[in-house]
Design an enzyme around this catalytic site. Structure first.
Site, PDB file in Angstrom:
ATOM      1  N   HIS A   6       0.801  -1.226   0.000  1.00  0.00           N
ATOM      2  CA  HIS A   6       0.000   0.000   0.000  1.00  0.00           C
ATOM      3  C   HIS A   6       0.833   1.275   0.000  1.00  0.00           C
ATOM      4  CE1 HIS A   6       0.916  -0.028   4.320  1.00  0.00           C
ATOM      5  NE2 HIS A   6       0.714   1.269   4.272  1.00  0.00           N
TER       6      HIS A   6
HETATM    7  C1  UD1 Z   1      -2.025   5.925   5.295  1.00  0.00           C
HETATM    8  C2  UD1 Z   1      -0.769   6.529   5.899  1.00  0.00           C
HETATM    9  C3  UD1 Z   1       0.338   5.470   5.877  1.00  0.00           C
HETATM   10  C4  UD1 Z   1      -0.115   4.188   6.548  1.00  0.00           C
HETATM   11  C5  UD1 Z   1      -1.417   3.720   5.930  1.00  0.00           C
HETATM   12  C6  UD1 Z   1      -1.940   2.524   6.693  1.00  0.00           C
HETATM   13  C7  UD1 Z   1      -0.378   8.939   5.546  1.00  0.00           C
HETATM   14  C8  UD1 Z   1       0.370   9.936   4.739  1.00  0.00           C
HETATM   15  N1  UD1 Z   1      -0.284   7.663   5.111  1.00  0.00           N
HETATM   16  O1  UD1 Z   1      -1.738   5.615   3.944  1.00  0.00           O
HETATM   17  O2  UD1 Z   1       1.471   5.973   6.587  1.00  0.00           O
HETATM   18  O3  UD1 Z   1       0.877   3.213   6.350  1.00  0.00           O
HETATM   19  O4  UD1 Z   1      -2.390   4.762   6.011  1.00  0.00           O
HETATM   20  O5  UD1 Z   1      -2.816   1.756   5.952  1.00  0.00           O
HETATM   21  O6  UD1 Z   1      -1.010   9.285   6.513  1.00  0.00           O
HETATM   22  N2  UD1 Z   1      -9.068   4.742   0.982  1.00  0.00           N
HETATM   23  C9  UD1 Z   1     -10.308   4.179   0.893  1.00  0.00           C
HETATM   24  N3  UD1 Z   1     -10.923   3.791   2.049  1.00  0.00           N
HETATM   25  C10 UD1 Z   1     -10.350   3.921   3.271  1.00  0.00           C
HETATM   26  C11 UD1 Z   1      -9.082   4.500   3.351  1.00  0.00           C
HETATM   27  C12 UD1 Z   1      -8.442   4.905   2.198  1.00  0.00           C
HETATM   28  O7  UD1 Z   1     -10.857   4.025  -0.182  1.00  0.00           O
HETATM   29  O8  UD1 Z   1     -10.976   3.535   4.279  1.00  0.00           O
HETATM   30  C13 UD1 Z   1      -8.390   5.158  -0.272  1.00  0.00           C
HETATM   31  C14 UD1 Z   1      -8.803   6.575  -0.707  1.00  0.00           C
HETATM   32  O9  UD1 Z   1      -8.785   6.620  -2.097  1.00  0.00           O
HETATM   33  C15 UD1 Z   1      -7.659   7.404  -0.172  1.00  0.00           C
HETATM   34  C16 UD1 Z   1      -6.471   6.454  -0.395  1.00  0.00           C
HETATM   35  O10 UD1 Z   1      -6.992   5.165  -0.096  1.00  0.00           O
HETATM   36  O11 UD1 Z   1      -7.505   8.621  -0.844  1.00  0.00           O
HETATM   37  C17 UD1 Z   1      -5.275   6.730   0.461  1.00  0.00           C
HETATM   38  O12 UD1 Z   1      -5.665   6.838   1.824  1.00  0.00           O
HETATM   39  P1  UD1 Z   1      -4.742   7.698   2.828  1.00  0.00           P
HETATM   40  O13 UD1 Z   1      -5.266   7.570   4.197  1.00  0.00           O
HETATM   41  O14 UD1 Z   1      -4.517   9.042   2.282  1.00  0.00           O
HETATM   42  O15 UD1 Z   1      -3.332   6.995   2.709  1.00  0.00           O
HETATM   43  P2  UD1 Z   1      -2.917   5.463   2.895  1.00  0.00           P
HETATM   44  O16 UD1 Z   1      -2.274   5.022   1.633  1.00  0.00           O
HETATM   45  O17 UD1 Z   1      -4.045   4.677   3.440  1.00  0.00           O
HETATM   46  N1  UDP Z   2      -3.759  -5.286   8.839  1.00  0.00           N
HETATM   47  C1  UDP Z   2      -5.028  -5.819   8.964  1.00  0.00           C
HETATM   48  N2  UDP Z   2      -5.684  -6.204   7.830  1.00  0.00           N
HETATM   49  C2  UDP Z   2      -5.134  -6.095   6.590  1.00  0.00           C
HETATM   50  C3  UDP Z   2      -3.817  -5.557   6.483  1.00  0.00           C
HETATM   51  C4  UDP Z   2      -3.166  -5.139   7.628  1.00  0.00           C
HETATM   52  O1  UDP Z   2      -5.551  -5.947  10.072  1.00  0.00           O
HETATM   53  O2  UDP Z   2      -5.801  -6.464   5.603  1.00  0.00           O
HETATM   54  C5  UDP Z   2      -3.061  -4.842  10.077  1.00  0.00           C
HETATM   55  C6  UDP Z   2      -1.696  -5.441  10.268  1.00  0.00           C
HETATM   56  O3  UDP Z   2      -1.789  -6.707  10.863  1.00  0.00           O
HETATM   57  C7  UDP Z   2      -1.015  -4.404  11.143  1.00  0.00           C
HETATM   58  C8  UDP Z   2      -1.602  -3.106  10.639  1.00  0.00           C
HETATM   59  O4  UDP Z   2      -2.831  -3.454   9.983  1.00  0.00           O
HETATM   60  O5  UDP Z   2      -1.379  -4.588  12.493  1.00  0.00           O
HETATM   61  C9  UDP Z   2      -0.640  -2.488   9.681  1.00  0.00           C
HETATM   62  O6  UDP Z   2      -1.261  -1.508   8.956  1.00  0.00           O
HETATM   63  P1  UDP Z   2      -0.770  -1.038   7.518  1.00  0.00           P
HETATM   64  O7  UDP Z   2       0.056  -2.088   6.873  1.00  0.00           O
HETATM   65  O8  UDP Z   2      -1.981  -0.578   6.811  1.00  0.00           O
HETATM   66  O9  UDP Z   2       0.084   0.270   7.878  1.00  0.00           O
HETATM   67  P2  UDP Z   2       1.611   0.543   8.269  1.00  0.00           P
HETATM   68  O10 UDP Z   2       1.979  -0.340   9.410  1.00  0.00           O
HETATM   69  O11 UDP Z   2       2.428   0.318   7.046  1.00  0.00           O
HETATM   70  O12 UDP Z   2       1.609   1.994   8.614  1.00  0.00           O
END
Ligand code: UD1
Ligand code: UDP
Length: 350
Positions: free
Chosen positions: A200
């Site tokens: 991601h």
């Molecule tokens: C964010 C965090 C990242 C973290 C990740 C965990 C920042 C800059 N990034 O990245 O550090 O590792 O969360 O998963 O804060 N979206 C949906 N539904 C949701 C959430 C997101 O559709 O419930 C889609 C939307 O198009 C959104 C995109 O994902 O614009 C990105 O979401 P965003 O929260 O901006 O960044 P992540 O890639 O999730």
């Molecule tokens: N996780 C989850 N379901 C998923 C993918 C990740 O519960 O489908 C959990 C994972 O076990 C960990 C946390 O989400 O506890 C990590 O989140 P993510 O990888 O989104 O973010 P990051 O750690 O890179 O910020």
């Protein structure tokens, strides 16, 4: 004592579950949980509150999506209003997301002390939004709660006063130990051996060449793959019309208890997640990290995590090596009592 906790993204729900439980145990602290709304799909947010018994947020700001500036700015403004109303003794933030930075900035400007859980991590890659969020959060925080010795060293190198730093270990280790016995199988998984893969990170999803490199590497490894697909990655794959190779079994994001089950049963893990790299180690699994660097450097040092970038041949070769069993000691991220140590620090510091 009153603590306002800011959460917004999936990994923060897992971390906050540990600390909120420990806060509830001490009795005399009232915790006000604020959900920024950064993650909002039911399987990215609500499932964690339900499965992990996290108290319902008192405030739900509903601010997700948009550019970094727009998201962070809107969250900053809304959190400031909450802080004006609540007047907490502490503002508690986790990790390195936009929600983390918005919370820390809002509080610091109001002279409310900030405690940062997972302080001190550095990738030394300032093109990562997370790196900017963590550096800024650490430098406005009063209490920097670190998970590792390398995090302590990073902060010392940046001139952070040692009395602000407290090494408590990693709350995600607490979470794995506590919730591990509740792990449950997702609805639809292969019966045989499989690799668990999550992708991601913006640097991978927003670059079709990197995304293609990762998928080609997985295809070259020739193993069955379970890929719980982050909505960001699903959207990017659709946009560029990239089809998944045959053995890659994409499923919707799973809840934490299902994720723990997958981590316990898989043959090895391939990921660009921060949290999942550590969870591999907590489950005695090797990890292939499809990034160019990691903040969790000690996992590389002890030989359980390989940083391979996105070259298909390197990924496939590293996956073969990752299938070997490991026998590493589990002590590098503390002893599973980070939550209690954090609460002790918060309640004794003021
Ligand atoms: C964010 C965090 C990242 C973290 C990740 C965990 C920042 C800059 N990034 O990245 O550090 O590792 O969360 O998963 O804060 N979206 C949906 N539904 C949701 C959430 C997101 O559709 O419930 C889609 C939307 O198009 C959104 C995109 O994902 O614009 C990105 O979401 P965003 O929260 O901006 O960044 P992540 O890639 O999730
Ligand atoms: N996780 C989850 N379901 C998923 C993918 C990740 O519960 O489908 C959990 C994972 O076990 C960990 C946390 O989400 O506890 C990590 O989140 P993510 O990888 O989104 O973010 P990051 O750690 O890179 O910020």
């Amino acid at each position: 004592m009153k603590i306002v906790t800011i959460v917004g993204a999936r990994p923060q729900f897992v971390k906050a579950a540990v600390v909120s439980r420990a806060l509830a145990e001490v009795g005399h602290v009232s915790e006000v949980i604020v959900h920024t709304g950064q993650h909002y799909d039911p399987n990215m947010s609500a499932v964690f509150f339900e499965e992990l018994s996290i108290p319902n947020p008192q405030y739900h700001l509903g601010i997700g999506g948009g550019s970094h500036g727009a998201m962070t700015g809107r969250q900053l403004e809304a959190i400031e209003q909450v802080l004006i109303t609540e007047k907490p003794d502490w503002l508690l933030v986790y990790g390195d997301t936009n929600s983390t930075l918005a919370g820390a900035l809002a509080a610091a400007k109001m002279h409310i002390p900030v405690a940062h859980v997972e302080a001190g991590l550095r990738s030394f890659n300032r093109r990562m939004p997370e790196e900017i969020n963590r550096i800024l959060t650490d430098h406005v925080a009063s209490l920097l709660l670190t998970p590792s010795k390398s995090a302590d060293a990073n902060l010392a190198n940046e001139g952070v006063a040692t009395e602000r730093i407290l090494n408590v270990g990693d709350v995600m280790f607490d979470a794995t130990l506590f919730y591990g016995p509740q792990a449950k199988a997702p609805a639809d998984v292969p019966s045989g051996e499989f690799l668990l893969v999550t992708i991601h990170r913006a640097e991978n999803t927003d670059n079709p060449e990197r995304l293609r490199g990762i998928l080609n590497g997985l295809a070259a490894a020739g193993r069955d793959v379970v890929l719980p697909l982050h909505p960001r990655t699903r959207a990017k794959l659709n946009n560029i019309g990239l089809a998944l190779p045959a053995k890659i079994h994409a499923i919707d994001p799973v809840g934490y208890l299902e994720m723990l089950w997958l981590e316990a049963r898989c043959a090895a893990i391939v990921t660009d997640s921060g949290g999942v790299q550590k969870e591999a180690y907590f489950h005695d699994k090797r990890c292939v990290t499809v990034r160019d660097e990691t903040e969790w450097v000690e996992l590389v040092d002890i030989g359980v995590n390989e940083i391979v970038g996105v070259d298909p041949a390197r990924i496939a070769a590293a996956i073969e090596r990752a299938l070997q069993p490991i026998n590493a000691d589990r002590t590098i991220y503390g002893s599973g009592d980070a939550g209690r140590k954090i609460v002790a620090a918060l309640t004794s510091a003021r």
